[in-house]
Scaffold this motif. Structure first.
Motif, PDB file in Angstrom:
ATOM      1  N   ALA A  93       0.814  -1.220   0.000  1.00 40.18           N
ATOM      2  CA  ALA A  93       0.000   0.000   0.000  1.00 40.18           C
ATOM      3  C   ALA A  93       0.841   1.261   0.000  1.00 40.18           C
ATOM      4  CB  ALA A  93      -0.934  -0.004   1.212  1.00 40.18           C
ATOM      5  N   TRP A  94       2.028   1.216   0.613  1.00 38.13           N
ATOM      6  CA  TRP A  94       2.864   2.409   0.709  1.00 38.13           C
ATOM      7  C   TRP A  94       4.000   2.431  -0.307  1.00 38.13           C
ATOM      8  CZ3 TRP A  94       3.116   2.264   6.766  1.00 38.13           C
ATOM      9  CH2 TRP A  94       1.953   2.875   7.276  1.00 38.13           C
ATOM     10  N   ALA A  95       3.960   1.557  -1.293  1.00 31.19           N
ATOM     11  CA  ALA A  95       4.994   1.565  -2.328  1.00 31.19           C
ATOM     12  C   ALA A  95       4.981   2.914  -3.041  1.00 31.19           C
ATOM     13  CB  ALA A  95       4.749   0.437  -3.320  1.00 31.19           C
ATOM     14  N   PRO A  96       6.148   3.485  -3.352  1.00 35.06           N
ATOM     15  CA  PRO A  96       6.184   4.800  -3.997  1.00 35.06           C
ATOM     16  C   PRO A  96       5.460   4.843  -5.343  1.00 35.06           C
ATOM     17  CG  PRO A  96       8.344   4.235  -3.103  1.00 35.06           C
ATOM     18  CD  PRO A  96       7.504   3.003  -2.998  1.00 35.06           C
ATOM     19  N   LEU A  97       5.467   3.711  -6.062  1.00 37.10           N
ATOM     20  CA  LEU A  97       4.762   3.624  -7.338  1.00 37.10           C
ATOM     21  C   LEU A  97       3.861   2.401  -7.294  1.00 37.10           C
ATOM     22  CD1 LEU A  97       4.548   4.844 -10.244  1.00 37.10           C
ATOM     23  CD2 LEU A  97       6.212   3.105 -10.940  1.00 37.10           C
ATOM     24  N   ARG A  98       2.558   2.616  -7.420  1.00 42.66           N
ATOM     25  CA  ARG A  98       1.650   1.473  -7.334  1.00 42.66           C
ATOM     26  C   ARG A  98       0.359   1.746  -8.095  1.00 42.66           C
ATOM     27  NH1 ARG A  98      -2.502   0.760  -3.872  1.00 42.66           N
ATOM     28  NH2 ARG A  98      -1.912  -1.409  -3.533  1.00 42.66           N
ATOM     29  N   TRP A  99      -0.214   0.654  -8.576  1.00 43.61           N
ATOM     30  CA  TRP A  99      -1.524   0.713  -9.204  1.00 43.61           C
ATOM     31  C   TRP A  99      -2.606   0.619  -8.132  1.00 43.61           C
ATOM     32  CZ3 TRP A  99      -2.079   2.053 -14.095  1.00 43.61           C
ATOM     33  CH2 TRP A  99      -1.067   1.775 -15.019  1.00 43.61           C
ATOM     34  N   CYS A 100      -3.613   1.471  -8.248  1.00 43.43           N
ATOM     35  CA  CYS A 100      -4.808   1.395  -7.411  1.00 43.43           C
ATOM     36  C   CYS A 100      -5.952   1.009  -8.344  1.00 43.43           C
ATOM     37  CB  CYS A 100      -5.096   2.729  -6.735  1.00 43.43           C
ATOM     38  SG  CYS A 100      -3.747   3.352  -5.704  1.00 43.43           S
ATOM     39  N   LEU A 101      -6.431  -0.212  -8.222  1.00 46.45           N
ATOM     40  CA  LEU A 101      -7.448  -0.723  -9.123  1.00 46.45           C
ATOM     41  C   LEU A 101      -8.790  -0.858  -8.417  1.00 46.45           C
ATOM     42  CD1 LEU A 101      -5.483  -3.523 -11.034  1.00 46.45           C
ATOM     43  CD2 LEU A 101      -5.596  -1.068 -11.509  1.00 46.45           C
ATOM     44  N   PHE A 102      -9.854  -0.593  -9.174  1.00 43.42           N
ATOM     45  CA  PHE A 102     -11.200  -0.648  -8.619  1.00 43.42           C
ATOM     46  C   PHE A 102     -12.125  -1.368  -9.590  1.00 43.42           C
ATOM     47  CE2 PHE A 102      -9.073   3.148  -7.109  1.00 43.42           C
ATOM     48  CZ  PHE A 102      -9.251   3.065  -5.736  1.00 43.42           C
ATOM     49  N   ALA A 103     -12.988  -2.211  -9.047  1.00 40.77           N
ATOM     50  CA  ALA A 103     -14.027  -2.895  -9.818  1.00 40.77           C
ATOM     51  C   ALA A 103     -15.327  -2.769  -9.040  1.00 40.77           C
ATOM     52  CB  ALA A 103     -13.664  -4.364 -10.031  1.00 40.77           C
ATOM     53  N   LEU A 116     -14.628  -0.514 -14.251  1.00 43.13           N
ATOM     54  CA  LEU A 116     -13.222  -0.722 -13.921  1.00 43.13           C
ATOM     55  C   LEU A 116     -12.466   0.601 -13.985  1.00 43.13           C
ATOM     56  CD1 LEU A 116     -12.562  -3.915 -16.090  1.00 43.13           C
ATOM     57  CD2 LEU A 116     -13.216  -3.814 -13.672  1.00 43.13           C
ATOM     58  N   GLU A 117     -11.625   0.837 -12.998  1.00 43.64           N
ATOM     59  CA  GLU A 117     -10.761   2.015 -12.996  1.00 43.64           C
ATOM     60  C   GLU A 117      -9.353   1.614 -12.586  1.00 43.64           C
ATOM     61  OE1 GLU A 117     -12.101   5.331 -10.740  1.00 43.64           O
ATOM     62  OE2 GLU A 117     -13.966   5.577 -11.879  1.00 43.64           O
ATOM     63  N   ALA A 118      -8.382   2.191 -13.281  1.00 39.11           N
ATOM     64  CA  ALA A 118      -6.973   1.988 -12.944  1.00 39.11           C
ATOM     65  C   ALA A 118      -6.345   3.355 -12.713  1.00 39.11           C
ATOM     66  CB  ALA A 118      -6.251   1.251 -14.057  1.00 39.11           C
ATOM     67  N   VAL A 119      -5.885   3.579 -11.484  1.00 41.28           N
ATOM     68  CA  VAL A 119      -5.252   4.838 -11.112  1.00 41.28           C
ATOM     69  C   VAL A 119      -3.815   4.543 -10.712  1.00 41.28           C
ATOM     70  CG1 VAL A 119      -5.329   6.840  -9.584  1.00 41.28           C
ATOM     71  CG2 VAL A 119      -7.463   5.745 -10.311  1.00 41.28           C
ATOM     72  N   LEU A 120      -2.888   5.349 -11.210  1.00 40.43           N
ATOM     73  CA  LEU A 120      -1.479   5.163 -10.863  1.00 40.43           C
ATOM     74  C   LEU A 120      -1.080   6.172  -9.800  1.00 40.43           C
ATOM     75  CD1 LEU A 120       1.145   3.610 -11.535  1.00 40.43           C
ATOM     76  CD2 LEU A 120       1.703   5.488 -13.100  1.00 40.43           C
ATOM     77  N   ALA A 121      -0.690   5.677  -8.637  1.00 38.78           N
ATOM     78  CA  ALA A 121      -0.156   6.522  -7.576  1.00 38.78           C
ATOM     79  C   ALA A 121       1.350   6.613  -7.745  1.00 38.78           C
ATOM     80  CB  ALA A 121      -0.508   5.938  -6.200  1.00 38.78           C
ATOM     81  N   ASP A 122       1.847   7.823  -7.885  1.00 36.76           N
ATOM     82  CA  ASP A 122       3.256   8.036  -8.217  1.00 36.76           C
ATOM     83  C   ASP A 122       3.848   9.078  -7.274  1.00 36.76           C
ATOM     84  OD1 ASP A 122       5.733   8.417  -9.326  1.00 36.76           O
ATOM     85  OD2 ASP A 122       5.006   9.189 -11.248  1.00 36.76           O
ATOM     86  N   ASP A 123       4.684   8.610  -6.362  1.00 36.14           N
ATOM     87  CA  ASP A 123       5.340   9.503  -5.408  1.00 36.14           C
ATOM     88  C   ASP A 123       6.658   9.983  -6.009  1.00 36.14           C
ATOM     89  OD1 ASP A 123       6.078  10.934  -3.216  1.00 36.14           O
ATOM     90  OD2 ASP A 123       6.377   9.227  -1.887  1.00 36.14           O
ATOM     91  N   ASP A 124       6.535  10.701  -7.145  1.00 38.32           N
ATOM     92  CA  ASP A 124       7.687  11.291  -7.828  1.00 38.32           C
ATOM     93  C   ASP A 124       8.705  10.236  -8.265  1.00 38.32           C
ATOM     94  OD1 ASP A 124       8.882  13.504  -8.917  1.00 38.32           O
ATOM     95  OD2 ASP A 124      10.054  13.985  -7.137  1.00 38.32           O
ATOM     96  N   ALA A 196       3.904  -1.555  -7.729  1.00 40.75           N
ATOM     97  CA  ALA A 196       3.226  -2.480  -6.807  1.00 40.75           C
ATOM     98  C   ALA A 196       1.728  -2.437  -7.091  1.00 40.75           C
ATOM     99  CB  ALA A 196       3.536  -2.097  -5.365  1.00 40.75           C
ATOM    100  N   GLY A 197       0.968  -3.151  -6.290  1.00 41.36           N
ATOM    101  CA  GLY A 197      -0.472  -3.214  -6.510  1.00 41.36           C
ATOM    102  C   GLY A 197      -0.766  -3.997  -7.774  1.00 41.36           C
ATOM    103  N   GLY A 198      -1.699  -3.485  -8.567  1.00 45.39           N
ATOM    104  CA  GLY A 198      -1.933  -4.077  -9.871  1.00 45.39           C
ATOM    105  C   GLY A 198      -2.878  -5.250  -9.910  1.00 45.39           C
ATOM    106  N   THR A 199      -3.676  -5.458  -8.874  1.00 43.92           N
ATOM    107  CA  THR A 199      -4.666  -6.531  -8.917  1.00 43.92           C
ATOM    108  C   THR A 199      -5.822  -6.234  -7.971  1.00 43.92           C
ATOM    109  OG1 THR A 199      -5.016  -8.919  -8.650  1.00 43.92           O
ATOM    110  CG2 THR A 199      -3.448  -7.869  -7.161  1.00 43.92           C
ATOM    111  N   THR A 200      -7.021  -6.570  -8.413  1.00 49.94           N
ATOM    112  CA  THR A 200      -8.195  -6.551  -7.556  1.00 49.94           C
ATOM    113  C   THR A 200      -9.167  -7.592  -8.085  1.00 49.94           C
ATOM    114  OG1 THR A 200      -9.781  -5.101  -6.429  1.00 49.94           O
ATOM    115  CG2 THR A 200      -9.566  -4.823  -8.799  1.00 49.94           C
ATOM    116  N   GLU A 201     -10.124  -7.975  -7.259  1.00 48.88           N
ATOM    117  CA  GLU A 201     -11.038  -9.054  -7.629  1.00 48.88           C
ATOM    118  C   GLU A 201     -12.486  -8.587  -7.629  1.00 48.88           C
ATOM    119  OE1 GLU A 201      -9.072 -13.341  -6.379  1.00 48.88           O
ATOM    120  OE2 GLU A 201     -10.473 -12.369  -5.000  1.00 48.88           O
ATOM    121  N   PHE A 202     -13.278  -9.252  -8.468  1.00 47.96           N
ATOM    122  CA  PHE A 202     -14.733  -9.141  -8.391  1.00 47.96           C
ATOM    123  C   PHE A 202     -15.304 -10.503  -8.745  1.00 47.96           C
ATOM    124  CE2 PHE A 202     -13.570  -7.956 -12.697  1.00 47.96           C
ATOM    125  CZ  PHE A 202     -14.537  -8.549 -13.502  1.00 47.96           C
TER     126      PHE A 202
END
Length: 211
Positions: A93-103, A116-124, A196-202
């Motif tokens: 969850a705290w990785a500097p670069l991670r995918w936040c996925l939603f279904a 479906l939404e894919a948001v990229l969290a990018d801490d520079d 990091a991240g990059g997966t979610t389930e429905f």
């Protein structure tokens, strides 16, 4: 006082265990409590997905590290024992670069659409440039429902504004006409970055099987 408090709660739980016939779902009360503790990691990840995908939120409070004040909110139990999956969930969850996925919704009838939404969290982390990313929806028996490539573009900095902490990279309503079961929404950079991240389930259920 704590012992009296927990003794009262235990008595209430034992009454519920009998009245709700929970022994039909769990072999023993300990199994119920362990499954409850295991849920924390997934719920924590879901909450931090929502926080990190919002570019207007620059920080947040973890609140309780332990289950203090008897509310069950902590990363550890009252005995300071880590709940299952805690370290993995927080590292991800705290990785500097991670995918936040939603279904949404997380449970649909076969043939219905899931948003479906894919948001990229990018801490520079990402330098200016273009980064191809593959988005997939994989169902039971590795059935491929969606296979899409998008380009994440990081513009050159103008020296006046800070780059956003999160950027929406994909949003679409997708019809799911596949077998019942668990589906995974996946995001993977094809080159230039590793997130990091990059997966979610429905979950999908045939209408005939729905109550």
């Amino acid at each position: 006082e704590d012992a009296e408090f927990f003794r009262e709660k235990l008595g209430q739980f034992e009454a519920d265990w009998r009245n709700w016939r929970m022994d039909e779902a769990f072999a023993r009360p300990e199994d119920f409590f362990m499954e409850s503790l295991k849920k924390m990691a997934g719920q924590r990840t879901l909450g931090l997905n929502a926080i990190r995908s919002n570019p207007n939120i620059i920080s947040h409070s973890l609140t309780g590290a332990i289950d203090h004040v008897m509310c069950g909110e902590g990363l550890t139990t009252l005995f300071r024992e880590l709940k299952p999956g805690t370290i993995d969930a927080m590292f991800d969850a705290w990785a500097p670069l991670r995918w936040c996925l939603f279904a949404e919704p997380v449970h649909v009838a076969r043939g219905d659409k899931v948003h479906l939404e894919a948001v990229l969290a990018d801490d520079d982390v990402l330098k200016p440039g273009e980064y191809p990313a593959r988005l997939q929806v994989v169902g039971p028996n590795l059935a491929l429902v969606l296979d899409r490539t998008v380009t994440v573009t990081v513009p050159e900095r103008d020296g006046k504004t800070e780059p956003p902490l999160a950027r929406l990279c994909f949003a679409e309503d997708v019809a799911i006409d596949g077998p019942s079961g668990a589906y995974r929404f996946l995001a993977t950079f094809e080159r230039g970055a590793a997130a990091a991240g990059g997966t979610t389930e429905f979950y999908v259920t045939d209408r005939a099987e729905m109550p």
